[in-house]
Scaffold this active site. Structure first.
Site, mmCIF file in Angstrom:
data_model
loop_
_atom_site.group_PDB
_atom_site.id
_atom_site.type_symbol
_atom_site.label_atom_id
_atom_site.label_comp_id
_atom_site.label_asym_id
_atom_site.label_seq_id
_atom_site.Cartn_x
_atom_site.Cartn_y
_atom_site.Cartn_z
ATOM 1 N N ASP A 171 0.870 -1.185 0.000
ATOM 2 C CA ASP A 171 0.000 0.000 0.000
ATOM 3 C C ASP A 171 0.902 1.228 0.000
ATOM 4 O OD1 ASP A 171 -1.702 2.156 0.539
ATOM 5 O OD2 ASP A 171 -3.100 0.901 1.658
ATOM 6 N N ALA A 229 -13.185 -7.001 -1.801
ATOM 7 C CA ALA A 229 -13.139 -5.527 -1.868
ATOM 8 C C ALA A 229 -14.114 -5.006 -2.934
ATOM 9 C CB ALA A 229 -11.718 -5.058 -2.141
ATOM 10 N N ARG A 230 -13.699 -5.004 -4.164
ATOM 11 C CA ARG A 230 -14.559 -4.556 -5.253
ATOM 12 C C ARG A 230 -14.292 -5.391 -6.484
ATOM 13 N NH1 ARG A 230 -17.470 -2.920 -2.307
ATOM 14 N NH2 ARG A 230 -18.425 -0.874 -2.033
ATOM 15 N N ASP A 254 -16.263 -12.377 -3.241
ATOM 16 C CA ASP A 254 -17.501 -11.836 -2.679
ATOM 17 C C ASP A 254 -18.029 -10.722 -3.578
ATOM 18 O OD1 ASP A 254 -19.448 -11.619 -0.533
ATOM 19 O OD2 ASP A 254 -18.479 -9.726 0.017
ATOM 20 N N GLU A 259 -22.469 -7.540 -10.940
ATOM 21 C CA GLU A 259 -23.204 -8.142 -9.815
ATOM 22 C C GLU A 259 -24.701 -8.095 -10.069
ATOM 23 O OE1 GLU A 259 -21.858 -6.423 -6.094
ATOM 24 O OE2 GLU A 259 -19.790 -7.009 -6.489
ATOM 25 N N HIS A 278 -21.781 -10.677 -2.368
ATOM 26 C CA HIS A 278 -21.439 -9.387 -1.752
ATOM 27 C C HIS A 278 -21.931 -9.354 -0.294
ATOM 28 C CE1 HIS A 278 -20.398 -5.015 -2.972
ATOM 29 N NE2 HIS A 278 -20.238 -5.149 -1.675
ATOM 30 N N GLY A 280 -19.812 -9.258 2.372
ATOM 31 C CA GLY A 280 -18.739 -8.807 3.269
ATOM 32 C C GLY A 280 -19.214 -7.959 4.432
HETATM 33 N N1 LIG Z 1 -17.500 -6.987 0.336
HETATM 34 C C1 LIG Z 1 -17.999 -6.083 1.120
HETATM 35 O O1 LIG Z 1 -19.171 -6.143 1.464
HETATM 36 C C2 LIG Z 1 -17.145 -4.975 1.627
HETATM 37 C C3 LIG Z 1 -17.294 -4.510 2.939
HETATM 38 C C4 LIG Z 1 -16.478 -3.463 3.369
HETATM 39 C C5 LIG Z 1 -15.563 -2.892 2.509
HETATM 40 N N2 LIG Z 1 -15.490 -3.352 1.229
HETATM 41 C C6 LIG Z 1 -14.518 -2.788 0.301
HETATM 42 O O2 LIG Z 1 -13.228 -3.103 0.795
HETATM 43 C C7 LIG Z 1 -12.302 -2.153 0.308
HETATM 44 C C8 LIG Z 1 -11.450 -1.641 1.463
HETATM 45 O O3 LIG Z 1 -12.248 -0.945 2.366
HETATM 46 P P1 LIG Z 1 -11.569 -0.115 3.561
HETATM 47 O O4 LIG Z 1 -12.675 0.303 4.448
HETATM 48 O O5 LIG Z 1 -10.435 -0.861 4.094
HETATM 49 O O6 LIG Z 1 -11.035 1.162 2.760
HETATM 50 P P2 LIG Z 1 -9.839 2.105 3.215
HETATM 51 O O7 LIG Z 1 -10.019 3.343 2.448
HETATM 52 O O8 LIG Z 1 -9.776 2.170 4.698
HETATM 53 O O9 LIG Z 1 -8.546 1.353 2.707
HETATM 54 C C9 LIG Z 1 -8.215 1.225 1.365
HETATM 55 C C10 LIG Z 1 -6.697 1.200 1.264
HETATM 56 O O10 LIG Z 1 -6.354 0.939 -0.088
HETATM 57 C C11 LIG Z 1 -5.176 1.689 -0.354
HETATM 58 N N3 LIG Z 1 -5.005 1.828 -1.807
HETATM 59 C C12 LIG Z 1 -5.668 2.674 -2.637
HETATM 60 N N4 LIG Z 1 -5.217 2.508 -3.896
HETATM 61 C C13 LIG Z 1 -4.258 1.548 -3.847
HETATM 62 C C14 LIG Z 1 -3.422 0.976 -4.816
HETATM 63 N N5 LIG Z 1 -3.500 1.312 -6.111
HETATM 64 N N6 LIG Z 1 -2.555 0.031 -4.412
HETATM 65 C C15 LIG Z 1 -2.466 -0.342 -3.123
HETATM 66 N N7 LIG Z 1 -3.230 0.192 -2.141
HETATM 67 C C16 LIG Z 1 -4.125 1.123 -2.510
HETATM 68 C C17 LIG Z 1 -5.379 2.982 0.356
HETATM 69 O O11 LIG Z 1 -4.156 3.622 0.613
HETATM 70 C C18 LIG Z 1 -6.037 2.524 1.640
HETATM 71 O O12 LIG Z 1 -5.100 2.322 2.673
HETATM 72 C C19 LIG Z 1 -13.126 -1.078 -0.383
HETATM 73 O O13 LIG Z 1 -13.157 -1.324 -1.757
HETATM 74 C C20 LIG Z 1 -14.505 -1.284 0.200
HETATM 75 O O14 LIG Z 1 -15.493 -0.803 -0.643
HETATM 76 C C21 LIG Z 1 -16.243 -4.387 0.773
HETATM 77 O O1 LIG Z 2 -18.627 -0.907 0.598
HETATM 78 C C1 LIG Z 2 -19.219 -1.578 1.429
HETATM 79 O O2 LIG Z 2 -19.502 -1.167 2.567
HETATM 80 C C2 LIG Z 2 -19.550 -2.974 1.105
HETATM 81 O O3 LIG Z 2 -19.325 -3.247 -0.216
HETATM 82 C C3 LIG Z 2 -20.902 -3.411 1.566
HETATM 83 O O4 LIG Z 2 -21.875 -3.183 0.586
HETATM 84 P P1 LIG Z 2 -23.416 -3.372 0.951
HETATM 85 O O5 LIG Z 2 -23.816 -2.203 1.762
HETATM 86 O O6 LIG Z 2 -24.144 -3.428 -0.344
HETATM 87 O O7 LIG Z 2 -23.539 -4.633 1.746
#
Ligand SMILES: NC(=O)c1ccc[n+]([C@@H]2O[C@H](COP(=O)([O-])OP(=O)(O)OC[C@H]3O[C@@H](n4cnc5c(N)ncnc54)[C@H](O)[C@@H]3O)[C@@H](O)[C@H]2O)c1
Ligand SMILES: O=C(O)[C@H](O)COP(=O)(O)O
Length: 519
Positions: A171, A229-230, A254, A259, A278, A280
């Site tokens: 990161d 993540a995404r 996930d 989607e 999805h 998470g």
């Molecule tokens: N599946 C789900 O339901 C679910 C739930 C929660 C979060 N998420 C996803 O998880 C991901 C992370 O969430 P978070 O809360 O930790 O976000 P966050 O912003 O706290 O952390 C993201 C990190 O990614 C780093 N980053 C950005 N671009 C980068 C790159 N090109 N290379 C390496 N690192 C990079 C940033 O510096 C940051 O530290 C997001 O995409 C969020 O949407 C998904």
């Molecule tokens: O970014 C998020 O918080 C997660 O992807 C969760 O998405 P959701 O709210 O659709 O469960």
């Protein structure tokens, strides 16, 4: 005052809905049909979405009523942030509220693959009992490679340490101190991360790296790839190919580039791909945390405040008390200054005195500009669109820092015109006005202030007091200041209610009164 209307397009924790219903009329859907969102959005002051809906520019534009967009969750990639900022729409989310849930989901995928849980389950349901067939592996002593070391990435590292894994992360935006504090080895490139990742897990925003065949084939044979993540960051066809080749042991997804994924999704056919819809953030605990944080942000933004979870204003990481007094001080100094100085053709100079955190400066600038311009422009001006509005108006705000050993204060003046200085001191819970248009004052800024600028002549105070009394309005406090050279005096009254327009009109009839301002 009419109650605001809030639209919730997807399931939100009841705790959040209850909080919102205390201040607003709320229409909450479990899943609003996507095509209906643009049709009804214009009737709401705030909208709360999750990942099922998108808010692109064309849906957000021409919505004069819409003040707040909330993403009840972490990722705001489905909201056009640039458009929201341009339209002065505050965007809030719930950062970190579902981070534990997402990190645990990643480990759910890892364990499912390593221990054949999904395959074993299906086998038992079919009447089988072949234990040899499902010999698994352990997380213990495996190397975890994390891409994106933010909130979810760090939770994943904490869990990994519990399993006694070795943790590496890539990161480039996170400091060495953070890596050290989490006992995680920093890796400087994706090319170097791949060979040390027995398990690779992604935790960046959607704008993160693109991971294709080239990078994936650098993973050790028998590696596992997990993405909670995404979607769209990992080449899904390459994952299927590497599974077919036996290079990857398993894949846990996930999130998907589309989607739900289409019928011909390449990983459907593969038994070692573990796929979830999805989920998470979908735990009871995360739903509650997300709903409460989102509701707080929406309520604050609707009330014109700047909540800590606003996405399109650079809110500094201060304590609520530190933030509150600076925010209030910036608004007060900007509003008073703008009332006293209607022509802003030369740059404004904001002087920060005392120990004001450097990382608060961008947000302070936006808050002061918004306070100044909202006194002068029609339409929506707030900290969200302040920089855009300032550019449109040709307004420049310079910032200078005075010595850190003074009492904390904000002062605003026109460059080269110290006589225009307005200054507030911030050493208590209420900003204290110390100077207004160069005239020394000393009063805690009141809630309902009425200010007159008048000739420095006897009898004016009595005339104003009598008139205010005729409107049956109580005066809590009265402060006077004077500029003897200009034969000008100032009076600031603290009233028990906002001064009505009729009172202002009558005050302006007093011959000695030059100007009247209501704050
Ligand atoms: N599946 C789900 O339901 C679910 C739930 C929660 C979060 N998420 C996803 O998880 C991901 C992370 O969430 P978070 O809360 O930790 O976000 P966050 O912003 O706290 O952390 C993201 C990190 O990614 C780093 N980053 C950005 N671009 C980068 C790159 N090109 N290379 C390496 N690192 C990079 C940033 O510096 C940051 O530290 C997001 O995409 C969020 O949407 C998904
Ligand atoms: O970014 C998020 O918080 C997660 O992807 C969760 O998405 P959701 O709210 O659709 O469960």
């Amino acid at each position: 005052m009419t109650r605001p209307r809030i639209l919730i397009t997807e399931t939100l924790g009841q705790e959040g809905i209850d909080m919102l219903r205390e201040v607003a009329d709320v229409d909450a859907y479990d899943l609003l049909p996507k095509e209906q969102l643009p049709e009804i959005l214009g009737d709401y002051d705030a909208v709360i979405i999750r990942s099922a809906h998108r808010l692109p520019r064309e849906v957000l534009m021409n919505r004069p009523r819409l003040k707040v967009v909330a993403r009840a969750g972490s990722g705001v990639d489905n909201v056009d942030l640039k458009a929201c900022t341009e339209f002065g729409i505050a965007v809030v989310n719930a950062p970190g509220a579902n981070a534990i849930a997402a990190a645990e989901q990643a480990f759910g995928h890892m364990l499912t693959i390593l221990r054949n849980i999904h395959l074993g389950d299906a086998h038992v349901r079919e009447g089988g009992w072949n234990r040899k067939k499902f010999l698994g592996g352990e997380l213990h002593d495996r190397r975890l490679g994390i891409i994106g070391f933010g909130k979810v990435g760090r939770e994943a590292a904490r869990i990994a340490h519990g399993f006694r894994m070795t943790v590496y992360a890539y990161d480039p935006f996170v400091s060495d101190e953070i890596f050290q504090a989490h006992n995680v080895t920093r890796i400087d490139s994706l090319e170097e991360l791949m060979p040390v990742s027995d398990i690779l897990t992604l935790h960046t925003p959607k704008s993160g790296p693109q991971i294709g065949m080239d990078l994936l084939s650098r993973l050790p044979k028998g590696a596992i790839v997990v993405n909670v993540a995404r979607g769209g960051m990992i080449d899904e066809a390459a994952l299927a190919e590497l599974l077919d080749m036996g290079h990857l042991l398993g894949v846990g997804l996930d999130v998907f580039s589309q989607e739900p994924p289409p019928k011909d999704f390449p990983l459907f056919r593969h038994p070692r791909a573990v796929l979830t819809p999805h989920l998470g953030g979908s735990t009871q605990e995360a739903m509650t945390g997300v709903a409460v944080m989102t509701a707080k942000g929406v309520i604050a933004a609707l009330q014109g405040q700047t909540p800590p979870n606003i996405v399109n204003v650079p809110v500094p990481p201060l304590t609520p008390d530190e933030f509150g007094i600076l925010d209030e001080g910036a608004r007060v100094v900007g509003r008073i200054f703008a009332q006293m100085n209607k022509t802003l053709t030369v740059p404004l100079v904001l002087t920060l005195k005392g120990p004001i955190a450097k990382n608060a400066i961008p947000w302070l600038k936006q808050t002061v500009i918004a306070a100044v311009l909202s006194e002068q422009l029609d339409g929506r001006v707030n900290a969200v669109n302040a920089l855009i509005k300032a550019e449109e108006q040709g307004l420049k705000l310079l910032v200078e820092e005075a010595g850190p050993n003074q009492a904390p204060a904000l002062s605003l003046r026109l460059e080269g015109h110290s006589e225009t200085t307005t200054e507030v001191v911030l050493d208590n819970h209420v900003p204290r006005l110390r100077r207004i248009n160069g005239i020394a004052m000393d009063l805690p800024w009141p809630k309902n202030a009425l200010m007159t600028v008048h000739n420095d002549a006897p009898g004016v105070v009595g005339k104003v007091g009598t008139l205010v009394g005729q409107y049956n309005i109580n005066i809590g406090n009265l402060h006077l200041g004077r500029d003897e050279k200009a034969h000008q005096a100032l009076m600031i009254l603290s009233l028990d209610q906002t001064a009505p327009e009729e009172l202002v009109r009558d005050l302006k009839q007093i011959p000695e009164i030059r100007q009247v301002f209501v704050f």
